[in-house]
Write a protein that holds these residues in place. Structure first.
Motif, short mmCIF file in Angstrom:
data_model
loop_
_atom_site.label_atom_id
_atom_site.label_comp_id
_atom_site.label_asym_id
_atom_site.label_seq_id
_atom_site.Cartn_x
_atom_site.Cartn_y
_atom_site.Cartn_z
N ILE A 115 0.76 -1.08 0.07
CA ILE A 115 -0.10 0.19 0.01
C ILE A 115 0.79 1.24 -0.21
O ILE A 115 0.56 2.54 -0.67
N GLY A 116 1.94 1.22 0.58
CA GLY A 116 2.89 2.30 0.72
C GLY A 116 3.64 2.48 -0.77
O GLY A 116 3.75 3.75 -1.03
N VAL A 117 3.82 1.49 -1.12
CA VAL A 117 4.54 1.90 -2.64
C VAL A 117 3.47 2.38 -3.60
O VAL A 117 3.57 3.00 -4.50
N ALA A 118 2.32 1.85 -3.56
CA ALA A 118 1.14 2.41 -4.31
C ALA A 118 0.97 3.97 -3.97
O ALA A 118 0.42 4.76 -4.87
N MET A 119 1.07 4.23 -2.84
CA MET A 119 0.83 5.90 -2.38
C MET A 119 2.02 6.79 -2.69
O MET A 119 1.99 7.87 -3.32
N PHE A 120 3.20 6.36 -2.22
CA PHE A 120 4.60 7.00 -2.55
C PHE A 120 5.93 6.37 -3.05
O PHE A 120 6.90 6.55 -2.28
N TRP A 123 9.13 0.12 -5.83
CA TRP A 123 10.05 0.13 -4.73
C TRP A 123 9.61 1.25 -3.87
O TRP A 123 8.99 2.13 -4.10
N ILE A 124 10.18 1.20 -2.41
CA ILE A 124 10.07 2.10 -1.49
C ILE A 124 11.15 2.31 -0.74
O ILE A 124 11.85 1.50 -0.26
N ASP A 125 11.48 3.72 -0.35
CA ASP A 125 12.55 4.20 0.36
C ASP A 125 12.34 4.29 1.99
O ASP A 125 11.42 5.06 2.25
N LEU A 126 12.84 3.20 2.54
CA LEU A 126 12.65 3.21 3.95
C LEU A 126 14.18 3.38 4.81
O LEU A 126 14.34 2.74 5.66
#
Length: 367
Positions: free
Chosen positions: A88-93, A103-106
């Motif tokens: 869901i985080g990938v879909a949002m930002f 991809w997501i940057d954490l």
């Protein structure tokens, strides 16, 4: 003072490995390393990175083999929930690369869809274990919802290859849990009937892949280039192949992505039909050993997990060889333990480690 020999001290940590399974995996890794050296000879550092990936995979395998299946069950729900939350985080930002948001940057850049390859079968195996093997239609409906949620989020990225693997992993658990053949047949009929709708929902590049599969010669220098060149390489290998390091299609750079998705074309050209037969035999042995572990597993959770993970290996190999041979669309699925890639090696090593854990703790329970 401990007077035990070094062998006695090390033995408990080595015995976590299942001998037959470890031997088969090592043989496939050997074949893969030989092929990768040839395919990546024009890419400085690629072979060294591949060796590093193998070491990481073996370490992950060893760690997973140490973890009892009961502990894995406790992590099923949190891992699945984390995976869905990250999707869901990938879909949002999420980060966009090459037109895809995967991809997501954490603090570190991760691809959450990879988590679901293991989290999905683990969650569904936990679900059926908690229901003590009850196979009413309502249980399968809930399991289907648990499967559809991450699949929808992954396809939205879009990532057809990963969504296919996650779908397969979840489906295998549902099937092994006792899905009726009648329900399965009805599902196949419904899927065929919905093809026009599914076609309209595909992205343009996905439609192009399907059309290219049907007739790659319509765009031989564009969309059809991958399939045409890979099938030429496979065919030119003949019975015994052209010999290691002597594949012309690979070393004249006609085969794209020759160290990753299309490495099977390099292997086929250099080792021919005989080499392909040996590689297929190794994969069959891998699947056979996994199924033996699944059949002997002591609980429903471990049986479902072992069966699903084993069939994931089958799906990886079948889809990769199928797309390189031109009988399936190109979807970006690596050849297990052969293709270059760190993320895939971690996932595959974790899967083998789980199989070893199931086998090891079955023996401990019997002793």
């Amino acid at each position: 003072m401990d007077k035990r020999s070094l062998l006695q001290l090390v033995r408990p940590y080595v015995q976590v490995f299942d001998g037959p399974l470890f031997l088969i995996v090592c043989l496939i890794l050997l074949v893969g390393s030989i092929t990768l050296y040839s395919a990546g000879i024009d890419f400085p550092g690629r072979f060294e990175d591949h060796m590093r990936n193998i070491m990481i995979s073996l370490f992950i395998m060893w760690l997973a083999a140490l973890v009892p299946p009961q502990t894995m069950m406790r992590f099923a729900v949190p891992l699945y929930t984390l995976g869905v939350a990250l999707l869901i985080g990938v879909a949002m930002f999420g980060l966009i690369r090459n037109g895809a948001r995967r991809w997501i940057d954490l603090g570190v850049i991760i691809q959450p869809s990879e988590i679901m390859k293991i989290a999905m079968p683990m969650m569904l195996a936990w679900f059926f274990q908690k229901r003590e093997g009850i196979t009413r239609w309502s249980e399968f409906l809930v399991a289907g919802v648990l499967l559809v949620i991450p699949i929808g989020l992954i396809m939205r990225q879009p990532d057809l290859g990963t969504s296919l693997l996650v779908l397969a992993a979840g489906f295998y658990v549902i099937f092994f849990a006792g899905l009726s053949w009648k329900v399965l047949a009805a599902g196949v009929v419904a899927a065929l009937a919905s093809l026009p709708v599914a076609w309209s929902m595909l992205h343009d590049y996905q439609r192009e892949r399907v059309m290219t599969l049907i007739d790659p010669t319509t765009d031989p220098l564009g969309k059809g280039f991958h399939i045409i060149q890979s099938t030429i390489a496979i065919g030119s290998g003949g019975i015994a192949g052209k010999g290691w390091l002597h594949g012309t299609q690979a070393h004249l750079e006609f085969i794209p992505e020759r160290t990753t998705d299309f490495i099977f074309a390099v292997f086929s050209e250099e080792f021919g039909l005989i080499g392909n037969g040996i590689l297929l035999l190794l994969y069959l042995l891998l699947i056979g050993r996994g199924m033996i572990i699944a059949a002997n597993a002591p609980t429903l959770f471990t049986r479902l997990m072992a069966g699903a993970i084993t069939m994931i290996f089958f799906t990886y190999a079948f889809v990769n060889m199928g797309m390189v041979s031109g009988i399936l669309p190109v979807v970006g699925v690596p050849l297990p333990f052969v293709s270059y890639g760190g993320t895939a090696f971690v996932t595959l090593g974790l899967g083998v480690g789980i199989l070893m854990s199931i086998q090891r703790h079955r023996k401990l329970m019997q002793s």
